[in-house]
Design an enzyme around this catalytic site. Structure first.
Site, PDB file in Angstrom:
ATOM      1  N   ASP A 284       1.134  -0.901  -0.180  1.00 28.96           N
ATOM      2  CA  ASP A 284       0.492   0.053  -0.096  1.00 28.96           C
ATOM      3  C   ASP A 284       0.655   1.480   0.058  1.00 28.96           C
ATOM      4  O   ASP A 284       1.499   0.995   0.714  1.00 28.96           O
ATOM      5  CB  ASP A 284      -1.008  -0.366   1.659  1.00 28.96           C
ATOM      6  CG  ASP A 284      -1.843  -0.608   1.081  1.00 28.96           C
ATOM      7  OD1 ASP A 284      -2.902  -0.339  -0.128  1.00 28.96           O
ATOM      8  OD2 ASP A 284      -2.805  -0.769   1.929  1.00 28.96           O
TER       9      ASP A 284
ATOM     10  N   GLU B 179      -5.464   3.976  -3.025  1.00 30.83           N
ATOM     11  CA  GLU B 179      -6.877   4.109  -3.043  1.00 30.83           C
ATOM     12  C   GLU B 179      -7.286   4.866  -3.965  1.00 30.83           C
ATOM     13  O   GLU B 179      -6.635   5.964  -3.824  1.00 30.83           O
ATOM     14  CB  GLU B 179      -7.167   3.764  -1.623  1.00 30.83           C
ATOM     15  CG  GLU B 179      -6.943   2.850  -0.863  1.00 30.83           C
ATOM     16  CD  GLU B 179      -7.642   3.111   0.659  1.00 30.83           C
ATOM     17  OE1 GLU B 179      -8.124   4.093   1.424  1.00 30.83           O
ATOM     18  OE2 GLU B 179      -7.534   2.011   1.699  1.00 30.83           O
TER      19      GLU B 179
ATOM     20  N   GLU C 207     -13.961  -3.157  -1.859  1.00 34.40           N
ATOM     21  CA  GLU C 207     -14.380  -3.064  -0.457  1.00 34.40           C
ATOM     22  C   GLU C 207     -15.377  -3.591  -0.756  1.00 34.40           C
ATOM     23  O   GLU C 207     -15.748  -1.890  -0.140  1.00 34.40           O
ATOM     24  CB  GLU C 207     -12.523  -2.345  -0.159  1.00 34.40           C
ATOM     25  CG  GLU C 207     -13.121  -3.303   1.728  1.00 34.40           C
ATOM     26  CD  GLU C 207     -11.989  -2.668   2.593  1.00 34.40           C
ATOM     27  OE1 GLU C 207     -11.028  -2.020   2.159  1.00 34.40           O
ATOM     28  OE2 GLU C 207     -11.903  -2.150   4.143  1.00 34.40           O
TER      29      GLU C 207
HETATM   30  O1  KIV Z   1      -4.545  -2.569   4.252  1.00 33.29           O
HETATM   31  C1  KIV Z   1      -5.244  -3.304   4.381  1.00 33.29           C
HETATM   32  O2  KIV Z   1      -4.805  -4.363   4.517  1.00 33.29           O
HETATM   33  C2  KIV Z   1      -6.375  -2.776   2.871  1.00 33.29           C
HETATM   34  C3  KIV Z   1      -6.657  -4.610   2.840  1.00 33.29           C
HETATM   35  C4  KIV Z   1      -8.141  -4.528   3.461  1.00 33.29           C
HETATM   36  C5  KIV Z   1      -7.719  -4.774   1.670  1.00 33.29           C
HETATM   37  O3  KIV Z   1      -6.004  -2.608   2.054  1.00 33.29           O
END
Ligand code: KIV
Length: 273
Positions: free
Chosen positions: A92, A124, A191
């Site tokens: 991420d 995101e 999600e």
């Molecule tokens: O950070 C995370 O764990 C996520 C998942 C919930 C898809 O983005």
């Protein structure tokens, strides 16, 4: 399985995920944030590991995903990369490292790829971040999109309730999914949206979708490891299937250890030099 056999296993790439969608083979994805857990997931043959910014909650104890930093994510991702051979590892981009402008977004993605050795990044949002996504992909970095409930925007939403239940939000989500696919995203997280909508989006797209709280009509599933193992217990959304009650198991082991120390049962004759 021997180490040599494990190393010889075919590495999961973005192309492999694409083929899995074409063949109708479901993609299994879990989060991991550290070496030891990632090693177990690799040995269990997970397809994709997400070094999620959920580390902010489950590893660091923050209430939201907002406080985690780029350095924190690089630390977690590097630990995971030292453990794995087979799965694709997606990291991420944390809040505040890509929303400002596309140059900043590219620099953040480059740092993750260069300093951790990960395989892809996740971001995101939809149309509002497409310029950044295109710039990152042009630099050769694969991007996974993330629509529906996007926890980095929790202060805009106000709650973690299911998203896109109203027609206007569902229509926007469908448009954003297409925008992300056209921008070159290799996959898309959906999600906490209605299962019917997730299935419709999935059938309209050529790239694989991966759901969390989005029903079974998607191309794969992701869960937060600590939630599905029952290490965290204060988070129980309907979509979460708990495969273990690890909190109880760990507590039991720790209490036995405490008792053994206090009663002088540990260490015994064989456990000393
Ligand atoms: O950070 C995370 O764990 C996520 C998942 C919930 C898809 O983005």
């Amino acid at each position: 399985m021997s180490t040599a056999n494990r190393v010889n296993k075919t590495k999961v790439t973005t192309h492999v995920l694409q083929e899995m969608k074409l063949k109708g083979e479901k993609i299994a994805m879990l989060t991991a944030y550290d070496f030891s857990m990632a090693k177990i997931l690799d040995q269990a043959d997970i397809d994709v590991i997400l070094v999620g910014d959920s580390a902010s909650n489950v590893m660091a104890g923050h209430k939201t995903t907002l406080p985690i930093t780029l350095n924190d994510m690089i630390y977690h991702a590097s630990s995971v990369m030292r453990a794995v051979n087979r799965p694709l590892v997606v990291v991420d981009l944390p809040f505040g490292t890509y929303q400002g402008n596309s140059k900043e977004a590219l620099n953040s993605a480059i740092r993750i790829m260069k300093e951790s050795g990960a395989n892809a990044v996740k971001m995101e949002g939809g149309h509002e971040i497409v310029e950044s996504i295109e710039r990152i992909i042009s630099a050769g970095i694969p991007v996974m999109g993330h629509l529906g409930l996007t926890p980095q925007s929790i202060h805009k939403f106000g709650t973690y309730v299911v998203r896109a239940t109203q027609d206007d939000e569902a229509e926007q989500l469908k448009k954003d999914a297409m925008i992300l696919q056209e921008a070159g995203c290799f996959s898309l997280i959906l999600e906490k949206i209605p299962a019917k909508l997730a299935e419709e989006v999935t059938q309209s797209m050529t790239i694989p979708t991966i759901g969390i709280g989005a029903g079974g009509g998607v191309d794969g599933q992701v869960l937060v490891l600590h939630d599905m193992l029952g290490i965290t217990q204060d988070f129980s959304p309907r979509f979460l299937r708990r495969y273990h009650n690890l909190k109880e198991e760990i507590m039991g082991a720790v209490q036995m250890y405490i008792n053994d120390v206090k009663t002088k049962d540990f260490p015994n004759e064989r456990e000393q030099y």
